[in-house]
Design an enzyme around this catalytic site. Structure first.
Site, PDB file in Angstrom:
ATOM      1  N   TYR A 293      17.059 -24.755  19.378  1.00 24.89           N
ATOM      2  CA  TYR A 293      17.597 -24.901  17.983  1.00 24.89           C
ATOM      3  C   TYR A 293      18.835 -26.194  17.627  1.00 24.89           C
ATOM      4  CZ  TYR A 293      15.353 -20.019  16.843  1.00 24.89           C
ATOM      5  OH  TYR A 293      13.947 -19.267  16.490  1.00 24.89           O
TER       6      TYR A 293
ATOM      7  N   SER B  21      12.203 -13.752  10.429  1.00 23.41           N
ATOM      8  CA  SER B  21      11.944 -14.240   8.856  1.00 23.41           C
ATOM      9  C   SER B  21      10.960 -13.242   8.453  1.00 23.41           C
ATOM     10  CB  SER B  21      10.845 -15.217   9.074  1.00 23.41           C
ATOM     11  OG  SER B  21      10.956 -16.652   9.747  1.00 23.41           O
TER      12      SER B  21
ATOM     13  N   LEU C 216      12.638 -12.449   5.971  1.00 28.69           N
ATOM     14  CA  LEU C 216      12.761 -12.730   4.184  1.00 28.69           C
ATOM     15  C   LEU C 216      11.762 -14.581   4.078  1.00 28.69           C
ATOM     16  CD1 LEU C 216      16.942 -11.748   3.782  1.00 28.69           C
ATOM     17  CD2 LEU C 216      14.828 -10.836   3.382  1.00 28.69           C
TER      18      LEU C 216
ATOM     19  N   ARG D  76      11.326 -16.667   5.218  1.00 32.50           N
ATOM     20  CA  ARG D  76      12.381 -17.968   5.344  1.00 32.50           C
ATOM     21  C   ARG D  76      13.195 -18.333   4.098  1.00 32.50           C
ATOM     22  NH1 ARG D  76      10.073 -19.554  10.075  1.00 32.50           N
ATOM     23  NH2 ARG D  76       8.255 -18.958  10.841  1.00 32.50           N
TER      24      ARG D  76
END
Length: 330
Positions: A56, A205, A207, A209
């Site tokens: 990230y 994820s 939600l 994404r």
């Protein structure tokens, strides 16, 4: 905050986890001040499970987490990952590496960036099909022996791979995408194996994404550098069809006094006792909204209604591009 437990030592971790990926990468403009405020608000609320990865940024996310927890290490359970290698010349390209020497190198880098002596939970982010998982986990086991890592985890791994890894060292957690609109883990038998093997399932994820929050209503809402622009589920007719399903879910959520995001998280927490939703946000207001999902408990009738209006087959498009789909459930 309520807690669940991880590993044979039954170390307590909050029933929800904060995913920090979007704070520095992949989801538009970053705001370090707001992100750190979000992390601190999460810790203040009892959310001790923070999730990051060396890819990230790359690397900048771990540095941000390190800065945020510098004076609050005892409040945080830190999970990070190795194994996905970013191409510096093309951010959309990915490589996978599970070589033992790379495992050791990655761990040292993560420890330095996070500013900690021990990583609480260390995941292999994706399975390297060219390196036996036994060799990769063997190197991870050495890190546990050396005191640099407490617990080991895998991400997007198949049941067969998890079982092979378990012959080398206990696997404390599996991180895999799971939500109302992404239920591959059910079909693959992964959730059942985690349940019977005392493996904490971290649902990344949850939600969709960000889709299940209802905040993204058209493709143009996504920033130019937002990686969701490359996701089949956010494109063309797929996106249109998925929005229609979301409208039906939103109606049910509204009837219960819940936002779509709270509804999606409550659905997941109702599904499995050994599961923790790992939601991502970089804003305090969305953190607070998501945490209010803990105040709701869906009924059996609610779950049945959701299944009627939004079965897995209702959603269109794969969660990754065809190339990246080869790397999941490996």
């Amino acid at each position: 905050m309520k807690f669940k437990h991880i590993g044979e030592e039954r170390v307590p971790v909050s029933t929800v986890a904060l995913g920090c990926m979007g704070m520095t990468d992949l989801y538009g403009v970053r705001d370090d001040k707001e992100s750190i405020a979000t992390i601190h608000a999460a810790l203040d609320a009892g959310v001790n499970f923070l999730d990051t990865a060396d890819m990230y940024g790359p690397h900048s996310n771990e540095q941000l987490i390190g800065e945020a927890i510098r004076t609050r290490r005892e409040d945080a359970f830190i999970a990070t990952k190795f194994g996905i290698v970013r191409d510096p010349n093309d951010p959309q390209k990915r490589g996978i590496c599970g070589r033992p020497d790379y495992v050791r190198q990655s761990c040292e880098g993560s420890l330095k960036r996070l500013g900690i002596d021990t990583i609480d939970l260390y995941y292999q982010h994706r399975i390297d099909l060219n390196v036996p998982v036994e060799e990769t986990v063997g190197a991870m086991k050495e890190l546990v022996t050396a005191g640099k890592v407490r617990f080991l985890g895998l991400s997007e791994a198949s049941v067969e791979t998890i079982k092979r890894a378990q012959t080398v060292h206990p696997i404390a957690s599996l991180q895999t995408e799971y939500s109302i609109w992404s239920r591959d883990a059910e079909d693959a038998g992964v959730i059942e194996h985690c349940r019977t093997s005392n493996i904490l399932f971290a649902s990344c994820s949850p939600l969709g994404r960000g889709f299940l929050t209802g905040q993204v209503t058209k493709f143009e809402d996504l920033a130019e550098d937002d990686y969701r622009r490359h996701s089949p589920r956010f494109q063309g007719e797929n996106f249109k069809k998925n929005l229609e399903v979301l409208d039906r879910l939103r109606e049910i959520a509204n009837q219960r006094g819940m936002t779509p995001a709270q509804f999606a998280l409550a659905w997941l927490m109702k599904k499995e006792d050994h599961m923790i939703p790992l939601f991502g946000t970089k804003k305090v207001k969305y953190l607070e909204e998501n945490l209010r999902s803990l105040d709701f408990t869906l009924t059996t009738e609610d779950m049945q209604q959701i299944e009627e209006v939004a079965p897995e087959s209702a959603f269109a498009g794969t969660r990754y591009t065809q190339e990246l789909m080869k790397l999941v459930n490996a």
